[in-house]
Motif scaffolding. Sequence first.
Motif, PDB file in Angstrom:
ATOM      1  N   ALA A  61      36.893  13.365  20.010  1.00 33.03           N
ATOM      2  CA  ALA A  61      38.213  13.901  19.897  1.00 33.03           C
ATOM      3  C   ALA A  61      38.578  13.642  18.350  1.00 33.03           C
ATOM      4  CB  ALA A  61      39.076  13.237  20.731  1.00 33.03           C
ATOM      5  N   LEU A  62      38.558  12.693  17.888  1.00 33.78           N
ATOM      6  CA  LEU A  62      39.102  12.185  16.484  1.00 33.78           C
ATOM      7  C   LEU A  62      38.389  13.128  15.377  1.00 33.78           C
ATOM      8  CD1 LEU A  62      40.946  10.439  14.964  1.00 33.78           C
ATOM      9  CD2 LEU A  62      39.144   8.689  14.822  1.00 33.78           C
ATOM     10  N   GLU A  63      37.006  13.231  15.657  1.00 36.06           N
ATOM     11  CA  GLU A  63      36.268  14.300  14.732  1.00 36.06           C
ATOM     12  C   GLU A  63      36.963  15.659  14.836  1.00 36.06           C
ATOM     13  OE1 GLU A  63      31.768  15.977  13.822  1.00 36.06           O
ATOM     14  OE2 GLU A  63      32.336  15.223  15.872  1.00 36.06           O
ATOM     15  N   SER A  64      37.388  16.132  15.980  1.00 31.21           N
ATOM     16  CA  SER A  64      37.811  17.491  16.107  1.00 31.21           C
ATOM     17  C   SER A  64      39.147  17.669  15.384  1.00 31.21           C
ATOM     18  CB  SER A  64      37.989  17.764  17.569  1.00 31.21           C
ATOM     19  OG  SER A  64      36.866  17.945  18.033  1.00 31.21           O
ATOM     20  N   TRP A  65      40.029  16.521  15.739  1.00 28.35           N
ATOM     21  CA  TRP A  65      41.408  16.514  14.973  1.00 28.35           C
ATOM     22  C   TRP A  65      41.135  16.505  13.377  1.00 28.35           C
ATOM     23  CZ3 TRP A  65      44.213  12.134  12.523  1.00 28.35           C
ATOM     24  CH2 TRP A  65      45.216  12.550  12.360  1.00 28.35           C
ATOM     25  N   GLU A  87      42.823 -10.007  13.193  1.00 30.70           N
ATOM     26  CA  GLU A  87      43.013  -8.952  12.602  1.00 30.70           C
ATOM     27  C   GLU A  87      43.942  -7.790  13.087  1.00 30.70           C
ATOM     28  OE1 GLU A  87      39.804  -7.968   9.804  1.00 30.70           O
ATOM     29  OE2 GLU A  87      38.410  -9.565  11.473  1.00 30.70           O
ATOM     30  N   PRO A  88      45.184  -8.089  13.214  1.00 35.12           N
ATOM     31  CA  PRO A  88      45.948  -6.995  13.844  1.00 35.12           C
ATOM     32  C   PRO A  88      46.300  -5.712  12.696  1.00 35.12           C
ATOM     33  CG  PRO A  88      47.217  -8.923  13.304  1.00 35.12           C
ATOM     34  CD  PRO A  88      45.915  -9.247  13.228  1.00 35.12           C
ATOM     35  N   ASP A  89      45.902  -6.108  11.583  1.00 38.73           N
ATOM     36  CA  ASP A  89      46.236  -4.893  10.659  1.00 38.73           C
ATOM     37  C   ASP A  89      45.256  -3.982  10.729  1.00 38.73           C
ATOM     38  OD1 ASP A  89      48.880  -5.818   9.875  1.00 38.73           O
ATOM     39  OD2 ASP A  89      48.133  -7.052   8.006  1.00 38.73           O
ATOM     40  N   ARG A  90      43.924  -4.449  10.988  1.00 37.69           N
ATOM     41  CA  ARG A  90      42.863  -3.519  11.290  1.00 37.69           C
ATOM     42  C   ARG A  90      42.642  -3.009  12.417  1.00 37.69           C
ATOM     43  NH1 ARG A  90      37.044  -4.341  11.710  1.00 37.69           N
ATOM     44  NH2 ARG A  90      37.227  -6.718  11.684  1.00 37.69           N
ATOM     45  N   PHE A  91      43.010  -3.643  13.518  1.00 41.31           N
ATOM     46  CA  PHE A  91      42.626  -3.350  14.740  1.00 41.31           C
ATOM     47  C   PHE A  91      43.950  -2.318  15.395  1.00 41.31           C
ATOM     48  CE2 PHE A  91      39.218  -6.146  14.600  1.00 41.31           C
ATOM     49  CZ  PHE A  91      38.281  -5.926  15.354  1.00 41.31           C
ATOM     50  N   LEU A  92      43.190  -1.315  16.116  1.00 37.76           N
ATOM     51  CA  LEU A  92      44.339  -0.863  17.183  1.00 37.76           C
ATOM     52  C   LEU A  92      43.660  -0.956  18.634  1.00 37.76           C
ATOM     53  CD1 LEU A  92      46.559   1.246  18.441  1.00 37.76           C
ATOM     54  CD2 LEU A  92      44.881   2.857  17.988  1.00 37.76           C
ATOM     55  N   VAL A  93      44.291  -1.716  19.249  1.00 35.14           N
ATOM     56  CA  VAL A  93      43.608  -2.052  21.004  1.00 35.14           C
ATOM     57  C   VAL A  93      44.358  -0.940  21.668  1.00 35.14           C
ATOM     58  CG1 VAL A  93      43.297  -3.862  22.750  1.00 35.14           C
ATOM     59  CG2 VAL A  93      43.601  -4.365  20.214  1.00 35.14           C
ATOM     60  N   VAL A  94      43.605  -0.124  22.451  1.00 32.83           N
ATOM     61  CA  VAL A  94      44.040   0.682  23.656  1.00 32.83           C
ATOM     62  C   VAL A  94      43.514   0.184  25.072  1.00 32.83           C
ATOM     63  CG1 VAL A  94      44.564   2.339  21.841  1.00 32.83           C
ATOM     64  CG2 VAL A  94      42.166   2.254  23.070  1.00 32.83           C
ATOM     65  N   ALA A 136      42.025   9.924  28.755  1.00 33.56           N
ATOM     66  CA  ALA A 136      41.380  10.146  27.523  1.00 33.56           C
ATOM     67  C   ALA A 136      42.353  10.893  26.635  1.00 33.56           C
ATOM     68  CB  ALA A 136      40.122  10.863  27.735  1.00 33.56           C
ATOM     69  N   PRO A 137      43.233  11.917  27.195  1.00 37.80           N
ATOM     70  CA  PRO A 137      44.173  12.554  26.186  1.00 37.80           C
ATOM     71  C   PRO A 137      45.300  11.464  25.521  1.00 37.80           C
ATOM     72  CG  PRO A 137      43.623  13.857  27.901  1.00 37.80           C
ATOM     73  CD  PRO A 137      42.979  12.785  28.383  1.00 37.80           C
ATOM     74  N   GLU A 138      45.843  10.526  26.459  1.00 39.46           N
ATOM     75  CA  GLU A 138      46.813   9.759  25.944  1.00 39.46           C
ATOM     76  C   GLU A 138      46.226   8.890  25.082  1.00 39.46           C
ATOM     77  OE1 GLU A 138      48.612   7.739  29.330  1.00 39.46           O
ATOM     78  OE2 GLU A 138      48.932   9.437  30.233  1.00 39.46           O
ATOM     79  N   ILE A 139      44.881   8.331  25.334  1.00 36.27           N
ATOM     80  CA  ILE A 139      44.191   7.516  24.268  1.00 36.27           C
ATOM     81  C   ILE A 139      44.116   8.099  22.998  1.00 36.27           C
ATOM     82  CG2 ILE A 139      42.166   6.227  23.858  1.00 36.27           C
ATOM     83  CD1 ILE A 139      41.830   5.711  26.898  1.00 36.27           C
ATOM     84  N   ALA A 142      47.985   8.747  16.366  1.00 31.74           N
ATOM     85  CA  ALA A 142      49.146   8.551  15.524  1.00 31.74           C
ATOM     86  C   ALA A 142      48.833   7.277  14.675  1.00 31.74           C
ATOM     87  CB  ALA A 142      50.241   7.963  16.914  1.00 31.74           C
ATOM     88  N   ARG A 143      48.082   6.234  15.195  1.00 33.01           N
ATOM     89  CA  ARG A 143      47.778   5.186  14.081  1.00 33.01           C
ATOM     90  C   ARG A 143      47.138   5.685  13.102  1.00 33.01           C
ATOM     91  NH1 ARG A 143      47.083  -0.343  14.685  1.00 33.01           N
ATOM     92  NH2 ARG A 143      46.624  -1.308  12.458  1.00 33.01           N
ATOM     93  N   VAL A 144      46.113   6.433  13.244  1.00 31.88           N
ATOM     94  CA  VAL A 144      45.379   7.015  11.907  1.00 31.88           C
ATOM     95  C   VAL A 144      46.449   7.688  11.156  1.00 31.88           C
ATOM     96  CG1 VAL A 144      43.504   8.788  11.176  1.00 31.88           C
ATOM     97  CG2 VAL A 144      43.311   7.385  13.274  1.00 31.88           C
ATOM     98  N   ALA A 145      47.255   8.680  11.577  1.00 31.24           N
ATOM     99  CA  ALA A 145      48.319   9.444  10.693  1.00 31.24           C
ATOM    100  C   ALA A 145      48.975   8.240   9.982  1.00 31.24           C
ATOM    101  CB  ALA A 145      49.181  10.364  11.552  1.00 31.24           C
ATOM    102  N   ARG A 146      49.522   7.202  10.471  1.00 30.94           N
ATOM    103  CA  ARG A 146      50.076   6.154   9.969  1.00 30.94           C
ATOM    104  C   ARG A 146      49.423   5.581   8.620  1.00 30.94           C
ATOM    105  NH1 ARG A 146      51.788   4.573  14.921  1.00 30.94           N
ATOM    106  NH2 ARG A 146      50.552   2.678  15.046  1.00 30.94           N
TER     107      ARG A 146
END
Length: 212
Positions: A26-30, A181-188, A194-197, A203-207
């Motif tokens: 999904a991330l690759e497609s985005w 390492e909270p600055d490096r990690f996003l925990v979901v 799957a679409p919500e994840i 959103a995190r990648v965009a930031r």
Amino acid sequence: MTAGESGIWITLEGGDGAGKTTQAAALESWFAESGRTVVRTREPGGTEVGTLVREIVLHHRGDIAPRAEALLYAADRAHHVETLVRPALARGEVVIQDRYLDSSVAYQGAGRVLDADEVRRISLWAADGALPDLTVLLDLDPAEARARLDADDKPFDRLEAEKAAFHERVRRAFLDLAAAEPDRFLVVDASRPAPEISADIRARVARALDAR
């Protein structure tokens, strides 16, 4: 060289069955929609050498000593980062990677009950200190993950076949790494749809991209 001098490097971590492949696709497609060149890879198995290592560590029928297993992963990591990841980043590409050194700390450190700090140091030395720009941890209860794997009706590899206590140690290690390492990690929460994840990850990648 830092991970993201030119390109951006995103790794996905979590237990087997957590949905890393789905979210990587999904991330690759985005990214592709915006015209970015994406390199999808994994450890082990992202290179020809890695494919050979993957066959040994995941499908070898006999026992492998825990320290030997950790060193095999580190050897693959050294080759993978040097020959695939760094060149892609230098070209300004997006690297989306299934597993990196955090998996070694969790699986070989906690799972195999080795010294997690030593496993991390070996991996960092092998990769010449390279760390991703973002690590997405897909957190899932091991019992639910096992149910997903059972539903796939595929043979388990050496790690998937380990007992529940092993996978509980692995999960706790991943969460501890993310907390450190909270600055490096996003925990979901990987039990969510799957679409919500995917939306949370985007959103995190965009930031992260906006902050560069």
